[in-house]
Design a protein around this motif. Structure first.
Motif, short mmCIF file in Angstrom:
data_model
loop_
_atom_site.label_atom_id
_atom_site.label_comp_id
_atom_site.label_asym_id
_atom_site.label_seq_id
_atom_site.Cartn_x
_atom_site.Cartn_y
_atom_site.Cartn_z
N GLN A 222 -31.46 -36.67 57.74
CA GLN A 222 -31.47 -36.93 56.31
C GLN A 222 -32.88 -37.20 55.81
N PRO A 326 -21.81 -43.40 45.65
CA PRO A 326 -22.40 -43.27 46.99
C PRO A 326 -21.49 -42.61 48.01
N TYR A 329 -21.92 -38.92 48.37
CA TYR A 329 -23.05 -38.49 49.20
C TYR A 329 -22.59 -38.24 50.63
N CYS A 349 -34.65 -36.73 44.32
CA CYS A 349 -34.43 -37.96 43.56
C CYS A 349 -35.48 -38.08 42.47
N LEU A 357 -29.87 -43.74 44.67
CA LEU A 357 -30.39 -43.73 46.04
C LEU A 357 -30.24 -45.11 46.67
N LYS A 358 -30.52 -46.13 45.90
CA LYS A 358 -30.39 -47.50 46.40
C LYS A 358 -28.95 -47.79 46.81
N GLN A 361 -28.09 -45.89 50.11
CA GLN A 361 -28.68 -46.51 51.29
C GLN A 361 -27.96 -47.82 51.64
N LYS A 362 -27.47 -48.50 50.63
CA LYS A 362 -26.70 -49.72 50.89
C LYS A 362 -25.38 -49.37 51.57
N LYS A 366 -28.62 -47.79 55.96
CA LYS A 366 -29.87 -47.29 56.55
C LYS A 366 -30.75 -46.73 55.45
N SER A 367 -32.03 -46.72 55.68
CA SER A 367 -32.98 -46.14 54.74
C SER A 367 -33.16 -44.66 55.06
N ILE A 368 -33.15 -43.85 54.03
CA ILE A 368 -33.33 -42.41 54.21
C ILE A 368 -34.83 -42.11 54.17
N ALA A 393 -40.18 -48.02 50.18
CA ALA A 393 -39.26 -47.04 50.75
C ALA A 393 -39.84 -46.48 52.04
#
Length: 410
Positions: A222, A326, A329, A349, A357-358, A361-362, A366-368, A393
């Protein structure tokens, strides 16, 4: 585990072998035994987990075990309701494949096309009916369909039914079913209204949960590109010029947006097809078939139209527009990375989509990774404190596509 250990009859085992199936997926392994015992079942499983076979195989086996009078007309014994035409067609194809040696007959009905071929098939008699809610209710009201003999009822993609406003139609259809039946419900998520429906239509159901919605498939790479809204088309063209992207399913938030993407790609000599609700059934099926056959490299779709798209070895999913929900996604990127194969999910984005996006990821916990080395970086216009937050980020390795090339299928 092999299919041989699931107590399947030989015609089904032979059909599975013909279709290249060797081992059941997790949901098939967990769902088939209790369904063969006649139990109701609630399956929480997202796209790509093999849930169609999880309910189709037991239904075929249980129907085949009944001693049917060959002189008697066929009546609908199994009903599968699903939200979209594409998914209905796919489910019908699965029943045909798994039951190819059984002599059972299935048909698929959906709106957007003339009803005569469908009513002719119904008059000829069917054992298994796969339907979308609107056309099914219409044909019930016209007295073409009677559901009083249904023994097996499947509600597939229940959460999508709710999203698309079909839940009241579904309740009306259920009122036409006999009280005594085996009920199976499958949904990627269980919002309160679906949970309420589940409790009202099942009796002591077995519950099976596979791949929770918050966990994206680990083998899917990702990444996100921060890009201005007006530059998205240029970034997409730039990425698609790399032949490492063997096939791409591009998601647009709207039908109009999907059509515009197609026009922009055409100007850059990149052939693509669109699939959305305003397209005729014939056009949608042609576009999907060409994409599956790799005659078309790029397919642009809206979320509703894409439901049910199952393409082997899809190398890339590209979120041209980030979804505001989300869970969507997770559904989108789950189109790639199937059957244990790798895949890539890239997202664009813009400034307005950063809250989406936030939330994503929540949900996935995990952070993309961010790809910063590309020709169309986002020019920030937010206040300084917003910029500071953005700098936190995660940063991916440079390179728009090459970063993923080691995992990309050809």
């Amino acid at each position: 585990m092999s299919f041989d250990k699931l107590n399947l009859i030989s015609p089904i085992r032979e059909a599975l072998k013909t279709e290249g199936y060797t081992e059941p997926t997790l949901i098939q392994e967990q769902a088939i035994p209790p369904l063969l015992e006649g139990k109701d079942l609630i399956g929480c499983a997202q796209t790509g987990t093999g849930k169609t076979a999880a309910f189709a195989i037991p239904i075929l086996q249980l129907l085949s075990e009944e001693q049917r009078n060959l002189k008697a007309p066929r009546i609908i014994k199994a009903l599968i309701i699903t939200p979209t035409r594409e998914l209905a067609i796919q489910i019908g194809e699965s029943f045909t494949a798994y039951g190819q040696y059984l002599g059972l007959k299935n048909t698929v009905i959906f709106g957007g096309v003339t009803q005569k071929p469908q009513t002719d098939a119904l008059k000829a008699g069917v054992d298994i009916l796969v339907a979308t809610p609107g056309r099914l209710l219409d044909l019930i009201n016209q007295k073409f369909i009677c559901l009083r003999q249904v023994k097996f009822f499947v509600l597939d993609e229940a959460d999508r039914m709710l999203d698309m406003g079909f839940i009241n139609d579904v309740k009306k259809i259920i009122s036409h079913l006999p009280k005594t039946r085996q009920t199976m419900l499958f949904s990627a998520t269980m919002p309160p209204e679906i949970t309420k429906l589940v409790n009202s239509i099942t009796i002591d159901p077995v519950r099976v949960a596979v791949t929770p919605i918050s966990s994206t498939v680990d083998i899917i790479e990702q990444a996100v590109y921060f890009v201005g809204k007006k530059d998205k088309k240029l970034l997409l063209i730039h990425l698609l010029q790399d032949k490492a992207i063997a096939s791409a399913l591009v998601f647009s938030r709207t039908k109009h947006g999907a059509n515009k993407i197609i026009k922009d790609l055409a100007k850059a000599d990149i052939q693509a097809a669109a699939i959305h609700g305003n397209k005729s059934q014939g056009a949608r099926q042609l576009a999907l078939n060409n994409f599956k056959a790799k005659k078309t490299r790029v397919l642009v779709a809206t979320d509703i139209a894409a439901r049910g798209i199952d393409v082997e070895e899809l190398s890339h999913v590209i979120n041209y527009d980030l979804p505001n929900i989300p869970e969507t996604y997770v559904h989108r990127i789950g189109r790639t990375g199937r059957a244990g194969l790798g895949g890539v999910a890239l997202s664009f984005c813009d400034t307005e989509e950063k809250p989406y996006l936030k939330d994503i990821q929540k949900l996935i916990a995990k952070s993309i990774p961010v790809i910063e080395d590309h020709p169309y970086p986002l020019i920030e216009t937010e206040p300084a404190d917003s910029k500071a937050a953005t700098k936190k980020a995660p940063v991916g390795k440079p390179g728009p596509v090459g970063y993923f090339r080691r995992r990309t299928r050809h």
